[in-house]
Every structure is written in C-alpha cells, then in structure tokens.
Scaffold this motif. Structure first.
Motif, PDB file in Angstrom:
ATOM      1  N   PRO A   1      77.486  70.163 -47.430  1.00 22.97           N
ATOM      2  CA  PRO A   1      78.707  70.931 -47.755  1.00 22.97           C
ATOM      3  C   PRO A   1      79.932  70.369 -47.224  1.00 22.97           C
ATOM      4  N   VAL A   2      80.904  70.392 -47.834  1.00 22.77           N
ATOM      5  CA  VAL A   2      82.130  69.763 -47.065  1.00 22.77           C
ATOM      6  C   VAL A   2      82.530  70.848 -46.059  1.00 22.77           C
ATOM      7  N   LEU A   3      82.366  72.338 -46.470  1.00 19.53           N
ATOM      8  CA  LEU A   3      82.854  73.366 -45.677  1.00 19.53           C
ATOM      9  C   LEU A   3      81.208  74.293 -45.389  1.00 19.53           C
ATOM     10  N   ALA A   4      80.957  74.650 -44.253  1.00 22.92           N
ATOM     11  CA  ALA A   4      79.808  75.468 -44.240  1.00 22.92           C
ATOM     12  C   ALA A   4      80.208  76.605 -43.188  1.00 22.92           C
ATOM     13  N   LEU A   5      79.775  77.853 -43.424  1.00 22.98           N
ATOM     14  CA  LEU A   5      80.153  78.813 -42.282  1.00 22.98           C
ATOM     15  C   LEU A   5      78.510  79.255 -41.942  1.00 22.98           C
ATOM     16  N   ARG A   6      78.365  79.310 -40.783  1.00 24.93           N
ATOM     17  CA  ARG A   6      77.080  79.911 -40.232  1.00 24.93           C
ATOM     18  C   ARG A   6      77.211  80.965 -39.185  1.00 24.93           C
ATOM     19  N   GLY A   7      76.778  82.059 -39.619  1.00 23.35           N
ATOM     20  CA  GLY A   7      76.640  83.440 -38.799  1.00 23.35           C
ATOM     21  C   GLY A   7      78.030  83.761 -38.408  1.00 23.35           C
ATOM     22  N   ILE A   8      78.916  83.754 -39.324  1.00 18.08           N
ATOM     23  CA  ILE A   8      80.217  84.299 -38.790  1.00 18.08           C
ATOM     24  C   ILE A   8      80.347  85.666 -38.685  1.00 18.08           C
ATOM     25  N   SER A   9      80.936  86.183 -37.457  1.00 17.30           N
ATOM     26  CA  SER A   9      81.057  87.564 -37.312  1.00 17.30           C
ATOM     27  C   SER A   9      82.414  87.866 -36.767  1.00 17.30           C
ATOM     28  N   LYS A  10      82.965  88.911 -37.139  1.00 17.01           N
ATOM     29  CA  LYS A  10      84.515  89.317 -36.666  1.00 17.01           C
ATOM     30  C   LYS A  10      84.450  90.679 -36.496  1.00 17.01           C
ATOM     31  N   ARG A  11      85.012  91.022 -35.348  1.00 13.14           N
ATOM     32  CA  ARG A  11      85.221  92.499 -34.942  1.00 13.14           C
ATOM     33  C   ARG A  11      86.892  92.776 -34.663  1.00 13.14           C
ATOM     34  N   PHE A  12      87.055  94.064 -35.230  1.00 19.09           N
ATOM     35  CA  PHE A  12      88.602  94.649 -34.872  1.00 19.09           C
ATOM     36  C   PHE A  12      88.181  95.886 -34.183  1.00 19.09           C
ATOM     37  N   GLY A  13      88.251  95.863 -32.841  1.00 18.77           N
ATOM     38  CA  GLY A  13      88.244  97.090 -32.178  1.00 18.77           C
ATOM     39  C   GLY A  13      86.614  97.676 -32.221  1.00 18.77           C
ATOM     40  N   ALA A  14      86.571  98.954 -32.933  1.00 17.27           N
ATOM     41  CA  ALA A  14      85.030  99.372 -33.235  1.00 17.27           C
ATOM     42  C   ALA A  14      84.793  98.978 -34.731  1.00 17.27           C
ATOM     43  N   VAL A  15      85.708  98.194 -35.306  1.00 14.73           N
ATOM     44  CA  VAL A  15      84.948  98.044 -36.490  1.00 14.73           C
ATOM     45  C   VAL A  15      84.669  96.638 -36.776  1.00 14.73           C
ATOM     46  N   GLN A  16      83.355  96.625 -37.355  1.00 14.65           N
ATOM     47  CA  GLN A  16      82.639  95.226 -37.567  1.00 14.65           C
ATOM     48  C   GLN A  16      83.322  94.809 -38.785  1.00 14.65           C
ATOM     49  N   ALA A  17      84.046  93.939 -38.901  1.00 13.30           N
ATOM     50  CA  ALA A  17      84.543  93.361 -40.399  1.00 13.30           C
ATOM     51  C   ALA A  17      83.642  92.403 -40.983  1.00 13.30           C
ATOM     52  N   LEU A  18      82.921  91.495 -40.185  1.00 15.35           N
ATOM     53  CA  LEU A  18      81.912  90.523 -40.701  1.00 15.35           C
ATOM     54  C   LEU A  18      80.854  90.559 -39.737  1.00 15.35           C
ATOM     55  N   THR A  19      79.649  90.137 -40.423  1.00 12.98           N
ATOM     56  CA  THR A  19      78.412  90.051 -39.858  1.00 12.98           C
ATOM     57  C   THR A  19      77.573  89.065 -40.319  1.00 12.98           C
ATOM     58  N   ASP A  20      77.158  88.050 -39.613  1.00 10.81           N
ATOM     59  CA  ASP A  20      76.373  87.004 -39.704  1.00 10.81           C
ATOM     60  C   ASP A  20      76.673  86.554 -41.200  1.00 10.81           C
ATOM     61  N   VAL A  21      77.782  86.035 -41.732  1.00 16.82           N
ATOM     62  CA  VAL A  21      78.165  85.589 -43.181  1.00 16.82           C
ATOM     63  C   VAL A  21      78.035  84.183 -42.837  1.00 16.82           C
ATOM     64  N   GLU A  22      77.255  83.807 -44.140  1.00 15.30           N
ATOM     65  CA  GLU A  22      76.915  82.324 -44.484  1.00 15.30           C
ATOM     66  C   GLU A  22      77.609  82.004 -45.814  1.00 15.30           C
ATOM     67  N   LEU A  23      78.095  80.871 -45.719  1.00 22.24           N
ATOM     68  CA  LEU A  23      78.989  80.302 -47.050  1.00 22.24           C
ATOM     69  C   LEU A  23      79.008  78.736 -47.011  1.00 22.24           C
ATOM     70  N   GLU A  24      78.767  78.099 -48.239  1.00 22.63           N
ATOM     71  CA  GLU A  24      78.732  76.661 -48.103  1.00 22.63           C
ATOM     72  C   GLU A  24      79.431  76.378 -49.585  1.00 22.63           C
ATOM     73  N   ILE A  25      80.437  75.348 -49.123  1.00 25.39           N
ATOM     74  CA  ILE A  25      81.544  75.166 -50.260  1.00 25.39           C
ATOM     75  C   ILE A  25      81.046  73.428 -50.494  1.00 25.39           C
ATOM     76  N   HIS A  26      80.774  72.955 -51.450  1.00 27.75           N
ATOM     77  CA  HIS A  26      80.420  71.483 -51.687  1.00 27.75           C
ATOM     78  C   HIS A  26      81.625  70.953 -52.649  1.00 27.75           C
ATOM     79  N   ALA A  27      81.940  69.786 -52.377  1.00 26.41           N
ATOM     80  CA  ALA A  27      83.032  69.036 -53.075  1.00 26.41           C
ATOM     81  C   ALA A  27      82.695  68.797 -54.598  1.00 26.41           C
ATOM     82  N   GLY A  28      83.763  69.217 -55.356  1.00 26.12           N
ATOM     83  CA  GLY A  28      83.618  69.453 -56.656  1.00 26.12           C
ATOM     84  C   GLY A  28      82.979  70.536 -57.341  1.00 26.12           C
ATOM     85  N   GLU A  29      83.030  71.747 -56.668  1.00 28.05           N
ATOM     86  CA  GLU A  29      82.407  72.795 -57.074  1.00 28.05           C
ATOM     87  C   GLU A  29      83.603  74.234 -56.998  1.00 28.05           C
TER      88      GLU A  29
END
Length: 271
Positions: free
Chosen positions: A5-33
C-alpha cells in the motif's frame, strides 16, 4: 493494484485526556483506489484524518509510506510525503479569483514579481485535465457554486502532485448536480493513479465511487468491506453496531476454542 500500500496505518491510537478517541486502528490505501471512511458521529473519522494529515499526531502506532515507516508529526511532513487533505470548510479565499486560490502559498514569482500569465496558464491546464468546468479562472471564488468551489479546492490540492488525497465530506450540503460533479472528479483522481480517502455519511455516494469501505465505530475498526461484494445493509449494520448485541456476545462466549459448533449435541445427547 500493487501488493504494497502507498499508505498504511498500523495500530494507531489517540487519546485526549480521559477520552480514548482511537484504539488500534488499521487502514491501508493503495494507489488507484478509493477507500471510503465511514462511521457515526464520534466514531473517530476526523481524528484519524488529522492524524494522517499531521495535524494531531498519534500517541501510539506506526504510519508506513510505500512500505517504509515514517513520522508524520506536522502538516508539512504529510505534504512532503505526498498526502493532500481537503477539509470540509475548503479554506478558500472568497475575495480571490480561481487562479489566486489555486496558487495561494505557491505563487510563481519571476524577478520578484508574480507571474500571473504562467499561473493562469497552469490553472487552465490543471482544470482542463480534471474536466472541471467553471465560467472563468479570473472570477472571484465567492461567485462560484458549492460544487465548483469544492472542485477548485480539490484541484488546488493536486498542485503538489500528491499520491494520496483525503476528502473530508466533499459532498456535504451540495445539490444533486453539484454532488455528481464532485463524484466524477473523485473517479478521475482514481484514474490518475491516486489513492483517495473519502470521508462521507452518504452511503449512495460511497457505493457510487468507493472500491472499499472502512468502518470506524467508537474509535475502533469495525470492518472493511469490498463495495462490489457487500450489501448496504451490512455496512450500515457495522456503522450502527447492530451486529453487536447481547445475543451475538452470548454466542461468541459459548463458541468452543476449536471452532466447532457449540450448538451441536455432545456425546450422550447432552448439550
């Protein structure tokens, strides 16, 4: 479609204080899709977009660009890689004409003077390549329709020759004809070999142009679907969490680890 993939996200997590906005997010983007990113309000779509764009770096996880690990900790880093983002507010200057908006911050200067002729030539060439029709490149953006403004914002993102374009709700508040123009442009981006992330709530738009649909629910992955092989009901169920209820959870707990059917009678007729 290439295996890497041209872009791949592996286990992305993001927290804002006590709020867990993202947890172990995976995403793949290929060219031409075109990959549609969908989810209910609060699912984490905007947070994920900002993470990819470098506006809000992830707390945990890895971002890979063409197979190698990269750091995207600011918008400039994303732009240098080849990631362009068109936000819902478009960030256009109504008092400037189309040329001025396209080259805002990327003005062509010769001998200390703006080269208006060259910028206009490139603007016309870019719009023609994308089959974007507007009355004139010298009219103020304020006089354009919503769909035309959206196409100008998308065209501006292509000046840096990106490989991935993120479109945040590009058809929101547009009429039928204007929406059709934007969807046509999304398909032309795919034909140019770009990877497109389409954030949308409109399932009709998603099914019209997307190759895959990635569903976020409560900040987590809740399924990735091939549009051609998935019904709209299945995607909506993943968005709303209709498949997550007391019955399905009880069935999951009762399912044996070996994968056999827990409902079949055991030896001696005892369940």
């Amino acid at each position: 479609m290439s295996a890497t993939p041209v872009l791949a996200l592996r286990g992305i997590s993001k927290r804002f204080g006590a709020v867990q906005a993202l947890t172990d997010v995976e995403l793949e983007i290929h060219a031409g899709e075109v990959v549609a990113l969908v989810g209910d309000n609060g699912a984490g779509k905007s947070t994920l977009v900002k993470t990819i764009a470098g506006v809000g770096p992830a707390d945990e996880g890895v971002i890979e660009w063409q197979g190698r690990r990269v750091t995207v900790d600011r918008p400039y880093a994303a732009q240098e890689l080849g990631i362009a983002t068109v936000y819902q507010d478009l960030a256009l200057c109504d008092n400037l004409d189309v040329v001025g908006n396209l080259f805002l911050g990327r003005e062509i200067v010769r001998a200390g003077v703006l080269d208006e002729v060259e910028m206009e030539r490139r603007a016309r060439e870019l719009l023609a390549t994308l089959s974007i029709r507007i009355p004139s490149v010298r009219i103020p953006v304020a006089s354009l329709s919503g769909g035309q403004r959206q196409t100008v914002a998308i065209a501006r993102s292509l000046l840096g020759e990106p490989k991935v374009v993120i479109l945040d709700e590009p058809t929101a508040a547009l009429g039928v004809e204007q929406t059709a123009q934007v969807l046509d442009l999304v398909e032309r981006l795919r034909e140019r070999g770009l990877g497109v992330i389409l954030v949308s709530h409109n399932m009709a738009d998603v099914r019209a142009v997307a190759d895959r649909v990635a569903v976020l629910r409560l900040g987590r992955n809740n399924g990735t679907f091939e549009v051609s092989a998935t019904s709209q009901e299945d995607i909506v169920s993943a968005i709303t969490g209709a498949t997550d209820n007391a019955v399905t959870r009880r069935a999951a707990r009762r399912r044996p680890e070996d994968g056999s059917d827990a409902t079949e009678p055991r030896e001696g007729g005892v369940r």
